[in-house]
Design a protein around this motif. Sequence first.
Motif, PDB file in Angstrom:
ATOM      1  N   LEU A 127       0.926  -1.271  -0.140  1.00 37.26           N
ATOM      2  CA  LEU A 127      -0.220  -0.054  -0.077  1.00 37.26           C
ATOM      3  C   LEU A 127       0.959   1.280   0.180  1.00 37.26           C
ATOM      4  CD1 LEU A 127      -3.077  -1.019   2.405  1.00 37.26           C
ATOM      5  CD2 LEU A 127      -2.753  -1.511  -0.269  1.00 37.26           C
ATOM      6  N   ASP A 128       2.092   1.171   0.608  1.00 35.36           N
ATOM      7  CA  ASP A 128       2.923   2.369   0.427  1.00 35.36           C
ATOM      8  C   ASP A 128       3.191   2.457  -1.024  1.00 35.36           C
ATOM      9  OD1 ASP A 128       3.047   2.541   3.205  1.00 35.36           O
ATOM     10  OD2 ASP A 128       4.912   1.562   3.541  1.00 35.36           O
ATOM     11  N   ALA A 129       3.670   1.435  -1.745  1.00 31.62           N
ATOM     12  CA  ALA A 129       3.941   1.614  -3.121  1.00 31.62           C
ATOM     13  C   ALA A 129       2.877   2.075  -3.916  1.00 31.62           C
ATOM     14  CB  ALA A 129       4.404   0.242  -3.830  1.00 31.62           C
ATOM     15  N   VAL A 130       1.476   1.745  -3.293  1.00 35.95           N
ATOM     16  CA  VAL A 130       0.193   2.202  -4.201  1.00 35.95           C
ATOM     17  C   VAL A 130       0.367   3.724  -3.982  1.00 35.95           C
ATOM     18  CG1 VAL A 130      -2.049   2.575  -4.159  1.00 35.95           C
ATOM     19  CG2 VAL A 130      -1.182   0.097  -4.067  1.00 35.95           C
ATOM     20  N   GLU A 131       0.631   4.266  -2.729  1.00 36.92           N
ATOM     21  CA  GLU A 131       0.557   5.593  -2.456  1.00 36.92           C
ATOM     22  C   GLU A 131       1.646   6.417  -3.030  1.00 36.92           C
ATOM     23  OE1 GLU A 131      -0.498   8.417   1.562  1.00 36.92           O
ATOM     24  OE2 GLU A 131       0.427   6.163   1.776  1.00 36.92           O
ATOM     25  N   ARG A 132       2.674   5.835  -3.365  1.00 34.76           N
ATOM     26  CA  ARG A 132       4.083   6.484  -3.924  1.00 34.76           C
ATOM     27  C   ARG A 132       3.672   6.539  -5.471  1.00 34.76           C
ATOM     28  NH1 ARG A 132       7.184   2.965  -0.728  1.00 34.76           N
ATOM     29  NH2 ARG A 132       7.471   1.470  -2.516  1.00 34.76           N
ATOM     30  N   ALA A 133       3.011   5.509  -6.103  1.00 34.01           N
ATOM     31  CA  ALA A 133       2.632   5.493  -7.620  1.00 34.01           C
ATOM     32  C   ALA A 133       1.483   6.250  -8.054  1.00 34.01           C
ATOM     33  CB  ALA A 133       2.552   4.213  -8.012  1.00 34.01           C
ATOM     34  N   GLY A 134       0.668   6.675  -7.167  1.00 34.54           N
ATOM     35  CA  GLY A 134      -0.628   7.389  -7.765  1.00 34.54           C
ATOM     36  C   GLY A 134      -0.972   8.564  -6.634  1.00 34.54           C
ATOM     37  N   PRO A 135      -2.061   8.882  -7.019  1.00 34.64           N
ATOM     38  CA  PRO A 135      -3.018   8.377  -8.014  1.00 34.64           C
ATOM     39  C   PRO A 135      -2.953   8.789  -9.294  1.00 34.64           C
ATOM     40  CG  PRO A 135      -4.296  10.413  -6.734  1.00 34.64           C
ATOM     41  CD  PRO A 135      -2.695  10.141  -5.903  1.00 34.64           C
ATOM     42  N   PRO A 136      -3.348   8.120 -10.561  1.00 33.63           N
ATOM     43  CA  PRO A 136      -3.690   6.515 -10.385  1.00 33.63           C
ATOM     44  C   PRO A 136      -2.810   5.694 -10.119  1.00 33.63           C
ATOM     45  CG  PRO A 136      -3.639   7.685 -12.729  1.00 33.63           C
ATOM     46  CD  PRO A 136      -3.355   8.537 -11.780  1.00 33.63           C
ATOM     47  N   ALA A 137      -3.218   4.385  -9.682  1.00 35.41           N
ATOM     48  CA  ALA A 137      -2.339   3.255  -9.461  1.00 35.41           C
ATOM     49  C   ALA A 137      -3.069   2.104  -9.824  1.00 35.41           C
ATOM     50  CB  ALA A 137      -1.728   3.252  -8.057  1.00 35.41           C
ATOM     51  N   ASP A 138      -2.247   1.251 -10.506  1.00 31.93           N
ATOM     52  CA  ASP A 138      -2.791  -0.239 -10.540  1.00 31.93           C
ATOM     53  C   ASP A 138      -2.576  -1.076  -9.517  1.00 31.93           C
ATOM     54  OD1 ASP A 138      -3.573  -2.495 -11.950  1.00 31.93           O
ATOM     55  OD2 ASP A 138      -2.292  -2.526 -13.389  1.00 31.93           O
ATOM     56  N   PHE A 368      -7.021   3.952   2.088  1.00 34.69           N
ATOM     57  CA  PHE A 368      -7.639   4.725   1.190  1.00 34.69           C
ATOM     58  C   PHE A 368      -9.097   5.054   1.441  1.00 34.69           C
ATOM     59  CE2 PHE A 368      -3.888   2.797  -0.775  1.00 34.69           C
ATOM     60  CZ  PHE A 368      -2.766   3.898  -0.691  1.00 34.69           C
ATOM     61  N   PRO A 369      -9.719   5.627   2.485  1.00 32.86           N
ATOM     62  CA  PRO A 369     -11.199   5.683   2.466  1.00 32.86           C
ATOM     63  C   PRO A 369     -11.892   6.103   1.458  1.00 32.86           C
ATOM     64  CG  PRO A 369     -10.176   7.295   4.001  1.00 32.86           C
ATOM     65  CD  PRO A 369      -9.065   6.320   3.442  1.00 32.86           C
ATOM     66  N   GLY A 370     -11.252   6.790   0.403  1.00 36.57           N
ATOM     67  CA  GLY A 370     -11.960   7.419  -0.820  1.00 36.57           C
ATOM     68  C   GLY A 370     -11.694   6.810  -1.947  1.00 36.57           C
ATOM     69  N   SER A 393      -5.787  -5.715 -14.928  1.00 39.72           N
ATOM     70  CA  SER A 393      -5.323  -4.355 -14.188  1.00 39.72           C
ATOM     71  C   SER A 393      -6.635  -3.737 -13.690  1.00 39.72           C
ATOM     72  CB  SER A 393      -5.051  -3.134 -15.214  1.00 39.72           C
ATOM     73  OG  SER A 393      -5.936  -3.136 -16.223  1.00 39.72           O
ATOM     74  N   LEU A 394      -6.427  -2.791 -12.612  1.00 40.23           N
ATOM     75  CA  LEU A 394      -7.475  -2.116 -11.857  1.00 40.23           C
ATOM     76  C   LEU A 394      -6.882  -0.988 -11.417  1.00 40.23           C
ATOM     77  CD1 LEU A 394     -10.522  -2.119 -11.113  1.00 40.23           C
ATOM     78  CD2 LEU A 394      -9.602  -3.199  -8.912  1.00 40.23           C
ATOM     79  N   THR A 395      -6.937   0.247 -12.283  1.00 34.10           N
ATOM     80  CA  THR A 395      -6.683   1.415 -11.851  1.00 34.10           C
ATOM     81  C   THR A 395      -7.448   2.187 -10.979  1.00 34.10           C
ATOM     82  OG1 THR A 395      -5.469   1.424 -14.161  1.00 34.10           O
ATOM     83  CG2 THR A 395      -5.611   3.577 -13.031  1.00 34.10           C
ATOM     84  N   VAL A 396      -6.956   2.788  -9.901  1.00 36.58           N
ATOM     85  CA  VAL A 396      -7.695   3.212  -8.845  1.00 36.58           C
ATOM     86  C   VAL A 396      -7.002   4.733  -8.489  1.00 36.58           C
ATOM     87  CG1 VAL A 396      -8.630   1.184  -7.736  1.00 36.58           C
ATOM     88  CG2 VAL A 396      -6.408   2.316  -6.808  1.00 36.58           C
ATOM     89  N   ALA A 397      -8.300   5.514  -7.950  1.00 34.66           N
ATOM     90  CA  ALA A 397      -7.622   6.743  -7.475  1.00 34.66           C
ATOM     91  C   ALA A 397      -8.139   6.982  -6.148  1.00 34.66           C
ATOM     92  CB  ALA A 397      -8.009   7.990  -8.248  1.00 34.66           C
ATOM     93  N   TRP A 398      -7.964   7.986  -5.379  1.00 39.99           N
ATOM     94  CA  TRP A 398      -8.446   7.974  -3.682  1.00 39.99           C
ATOM     95  C   TRP A 398      -8.451   9.529  -3.515  1.00 39.99           C
ATOM     96  CZ3 TRP A 398      -4.334   5.510  -5.367  1.00 39.99           C
ATOM     97  CH2 TRP A 398      -2.992   6.019  -5.031  1.00 39.99           C
TER      98      TRP A 398
END
Length: 398
Positions: A127-138, A368-370, A393-398
């Motif tokens: 989840l740290d990697a998700v936060e660093r990558a985005g938004p958006p992130a796959d 990522f509550p949003g 793939s599943l690209t998300v934002a928050w």
Amino acid sequence: MSGEHTPPLHTLRQGFDPADELRAAGGLTRITIGSGADAESTWLAADHAVVRQVLGDHRRFSTRRRFDRRDDGGGPGLFRPRELVGNLMDYDPPEHTRLRSLLMPAFTQRRMRRLAPLIDEIVAERLDAVERAGPPADLIELVADVVPGAVLCELIGVPRDDRAMFLQLCHRHLDASLSARRRAAAGEAFSRYLVTMMARERKDPGEGLIGAIVAEHGDQITDEELRGFCVQVMLAGDDNISGMIGLGVLALLRHPEQLAALRGDDRSADRAVDELIRYLTVPYAPTPRTAMEDVAVGDQVIRKGETVLCSLPAANRDPGLLPDPDRLDVTRDPVPHVAFGHGVHHCLGSALARLELRAVYTALWRRFPGLRQADPDLPPAFRTSTPAYGLTSLTVAW
């Protein structure tokens, strides 16, 4: 159009659901798997009651018979390809009973709970990697395709420095989009690594699953059996959990009213996970069963030597199992679904699977509550080239 590849009926899906053609198949229907010289006729079971009957009757429905139809007694002449030695799904009792009894202590709920802090650590790092990558992130690239392999490496005891290489070989071996030669080469390299690892663990048992089994039952299990079991654990656990993470997140994004259960106590979160597992059911079918004698299944007789393929997704959407089976309801009380199989071959790693999924789903929305789809109008990219259903793939934002 001639030459087009037609997917087998039991693998057909429509979004989250089994395809209409599959569900229309009913209790038992004849289908053909493969084509040309490799074509094979089999029965397809799609009703929950029929699937449970077949999977629950290991005496009359064998998992091993498909390897050598000439072996009537299952005695010393039993043929088993080398790569399947140690794979529990390819054994019948009493062979299966002996091997499973040696392996089961490594999968107790108590031992799984000891893995929980490590799983939480792996999930938090992703989840740290998700936060660093985005938004958006796959989420597939950064979480679903990474967490299960990392957890399984911890479980088995693969050294951290070897994990990237080890998992790459595992993924290549599973990837049906690669040529048969490339997949086989990856599988051979994967197997060779495990052989080396077995030798190392025999000399100096580590804290992982292999080390624990060797330390407690070293003289009762062969290296070949251990290697085959590890192959089964990696190939099944990695692909199935990856598929469940991606599809589960997408299902929850589309049903935001269901998220409250994940924010509740452990019981409500566990119930939510179990319902997602039933509703999505990512494995298409377990090992085919072969009738050891003529068997009546409903009003149909399965003749000795005939095989039955059991559709797990269709069985878990059977109105005979629960009311309104196509509705996702994470507040339901658990039902006896067959996503983990049934009978003596019920998945040994089911407790670990539930633990991983709860960790991912709860931590994701806590961080990522949003959470939302970055482009909700973009059709999902469903994955059909691996043994378990999922998303590419599943690209998300928050």
